[in-house]
Design a protein around this motif. Structure first.
Motif, PDB file in Angstrom:
ATOM      1  N   ALA A 202       0.826  -1.203   0.000  1.00 19.83           N
ATOM      2  CA  ALA A 202       0.000   0.000   0.000  1.00 19.83           C
ATOM      3  C   ALA A 202       0.860   1.252   0.000  1.00 19.83           C
ATOM      4  CB  ALA A 202      -0.935  -0.004   1.215  1.00 19.83           C
ATOM      5  N   CYS A 203       1.950   1.231   0.761  1.00 18.79           N
ATOM      6  CA  CYS A 203       2.861   2.376   0.791  1.00 18.79           C
ATOM      7  C   CYS A 203       3.531   2.586  -0.564  1.00 18.79           C
ATOM      8  CB  CYS A 203       3.908   2.169   1.879  1.00 18.79           C
ATOM      9  SG  CYS A 203       5.116   3.509   2.020  1.00 18.79           S
ATOM     10  N   LEU A 204       3.991   1.512  -1.186  1.00 15.84           N
ATOM     11  CA  LEU A 204       4.640   1.629  -2.496  1.00 15.84           C
ATOM     12  C   LEU A 204       3.650   2.140  -3.538  1.00 15.84           C
ATOM     13  CD1 LEU A 204       6.835  -1.610  -2.671  1.00 15.84           C
ATOM     14  CD2 LEU A 204       7.302   0.574  -1.567  1.00 15.84           C
ATOM     15  N   GLU A 205       2.424   1.647  -3.469  1.00 15.75           N
ATOM     16  CA  GLU A 205       1.396   2.089  -4.415  1.00 15.75           C
ATOM     17  C   GLU A 205       1.117   3.593  -4.271  1.00 15.75           C
ATOM     18  OE1 GLU A 205      -1.385   0.032  -6.645  1.00 15.75           O
ATOM     19  OE2 GLU A 205       0.748   0.067  -7.046  1.00 15.75           O
ATOM     20  N   THR A 206       0.927   4.037  -3.035  1.00 19.30           N
ATOM     21  CA  THR A 206       0.636   5.456  -2.792  1.00 19.30           C
ATOM     22  C   THR A 206       1.796   6.338  -3.232  1.00 19.30           C
ATOM     23  OG1 THR A 206      -0.781   4.905  -0.903  1.00 19.30           O
ATOM     24  CG2 THR A 206       0.092   7.159  -1.015  1.00 19.30           C
ATOM     25  N   THR A 207       3.011   5.929  -2.882  1.00 20.80           N
ATOM     26  CA  THR A 207       4.190   6.739  -3.165  1.00 20.80           C
ATOM     27  C   THR A 207       4.473   6.832  -4.654  1.00 20.80           C
ATOM     28  OG1 THR A 207       5.114   6.067  -1.027  1.00 20.80           O
ATOM     29  CG2 THR A 207       6.643   7.002  -2.651  1.00 20.80           C
ATOM     30  N   TRP A 208       4.565   5.683  -5.313  1.00 18.25           N
ATOM     31  CA  TRP A 208       4.850   5.684  -6.750  1.00 18.25           C
ATOM     32  C   TRP A 208       3.659   6.188  -7.558  1.00 18.25           C
ATOM     33  CZ3 TRP A 208       9.190   5.422  -9.445  1.00 18.25           C
ATOM     34  CH2 TRP A 208      10.331   4.871  -8.850  1.00 18.25           C
ATOM     35  N   GLY A 209       2.453   5.868  -7.113  1.00 21.75           N
ATOM     36  CA  GLY A 209       1.276   6.331  -7.840  1.00 21.75           C
ATOM     37  C   GLY A 209       1.205   7.842  -7.896  1.00 21.75           C
ATOM     38  N   SER A 210       1.411   8.498  -6.765  1.00 27.60           N
ATOM     39  CA  SER A 210       1.384   9.961  -6.726  1.00 27.60           C
ATOM     40  C   SER A 210       2.500  10.548  -7.583  1.00 27.60           C
ATOM     41  CB  SER A 210       1.526  10.446  -5.281  1.00 27.60           C
ATOM     42  OG  SER A 210       0.442  10.004  -4.496  1.00 27.60           O
ATOM     43  N   TYR A 211       3.664   9.952  -7.513  1.00 28.22           N
ATOM     44  CA  TYR A 211       4.826  10.430  -8.263  1.00 28.22           C
ATOM     45  C   TYR A 211       4.592  10.331  -9.766  1.00 28.22           C
ATOM     46  CZ  TYR A 211       9.676  10.063 -10.080  1.00 28.22           C
ATOM     47  OH  TYR A 211      10.841  10.199 -10.794  1.00 28.22           O
TER      48      TYR A 211
END
Length: 261
Positions: A73-82
């Motif tokens: 979930a953290c990787l998704e949020t971080t990379w998704g926003s980027y």
């Protein structure tokens, strides 16, 4: 996590299961701009993440599953926003948590220990949780495998996977070098990810070096064909990604052949 290569006759392409200035490609890449000048390299540093602290790994399948879900979930949020901020493609990854997995592309059962298998055609992770994860007192291998797998997902989203699959080669060693470049880029992107999320997920600073060094476990087996690269080279690319925090540093396609052995 090791990706898998299928090679047909010489001259075929590698099939993976799974900027404005022109950069010179390194042999045997030719000048495939989607690889050497991908827009990902101009998107800047991956910002410091703002994720919730990871839950304890625990020593049950349920607690490890909860732990894995929090990291993804953290990787998704971080990379998704980027990626969305940079106007680059973003596709949420899907995943299953299993005791015994089949490869999500080939449906082969081939993972004796805990592992993460990524199928680019489906944007899908299969995460196999075995006793080596549940019994371990450390959760570093979980992060190492998930972050490298997510590196493959990033490469798939921005068409690096497609560009790699379209590369021409004349000999098996050329194909193997292309394959190593692809795999090493995922390790570098794992380092970029670690730079962004390490603190917010609550990992101790003293464990960072140990996690990055775990990338060497995906290195070539002694006496076998060099498809993945030396363990030390994989660690070097992971550390490079962490030092910069920027996907631009992960452009293995313009590195000299000596940097991808």
């Amino acid at each position: 996590m090791k990706i898998r290569m299928i090679m047909a006759a010489a001259g075929a392409s590698v099939l993976l299961l799974s900027g404005t200035a022109t950069a010179a490609a390194a042999y045997p890449i030719e000048n495939a701009s989607v690889l050497t000048n991908n827009d990902l390299y101009g998107a800047g540093k991956l910002p410091d993440a703002a994720c919730a602290k990871r839950p304890p790994k625990g020593k049950t399948t349920a607690s490890v599953s909860k732990h894995v879900k929090a990291i993804v979930a953290c990787l998704e949020t971080t990379w998704g926003s980027y990626l969305k901020e940079a106007n680059l493609p973003y596709v949420p990854v899907q995943f299953d948590l299993k005791d015994r997995i089949e490869d999500p592309c080939t449906h082969e059962t081939r993972y004796p220990k805990s592992d993460v298998s990524y199928c680019g055609g489906r944007a899908w992770f299969d995460v196999q949780i075995r006793p080596d994860w549940t019994k371990s007192s450390s959760d570093l291998d979980i992060f190492a495998k998930l972050s490298a797998a997510y590196g493959h997902h990033v490469m798939n989203m921005v068409d690096i996977a497609e560009g790699n699959a379209a590369l021409h080669y004349d000999t098996r060693p050329e194909a193997a070098e292309q394959y190593r470049r692809y795999g090493m880029q995922s390790k570098c992107l794992a380092g970029v990810t670690a730079k962004s999320v390490w603190s917010t997920l609550g990992y101790p600073a003293k464990d960072l070096g140990r996690m990055l060094n775990l990338m060497r476990t995906d290195g070539d087996t002694k006496g076998k064909e060099s498809l993945y690269g030396k363990g030390s080279t994989l660690v070097s690319w992971a550390k490079r990604g962490y030092a910069s925090g920027n996907p631009k540093s992960c452009n293995t396609w313009t590195a000299s052949s000596g940097k991808v052995l």
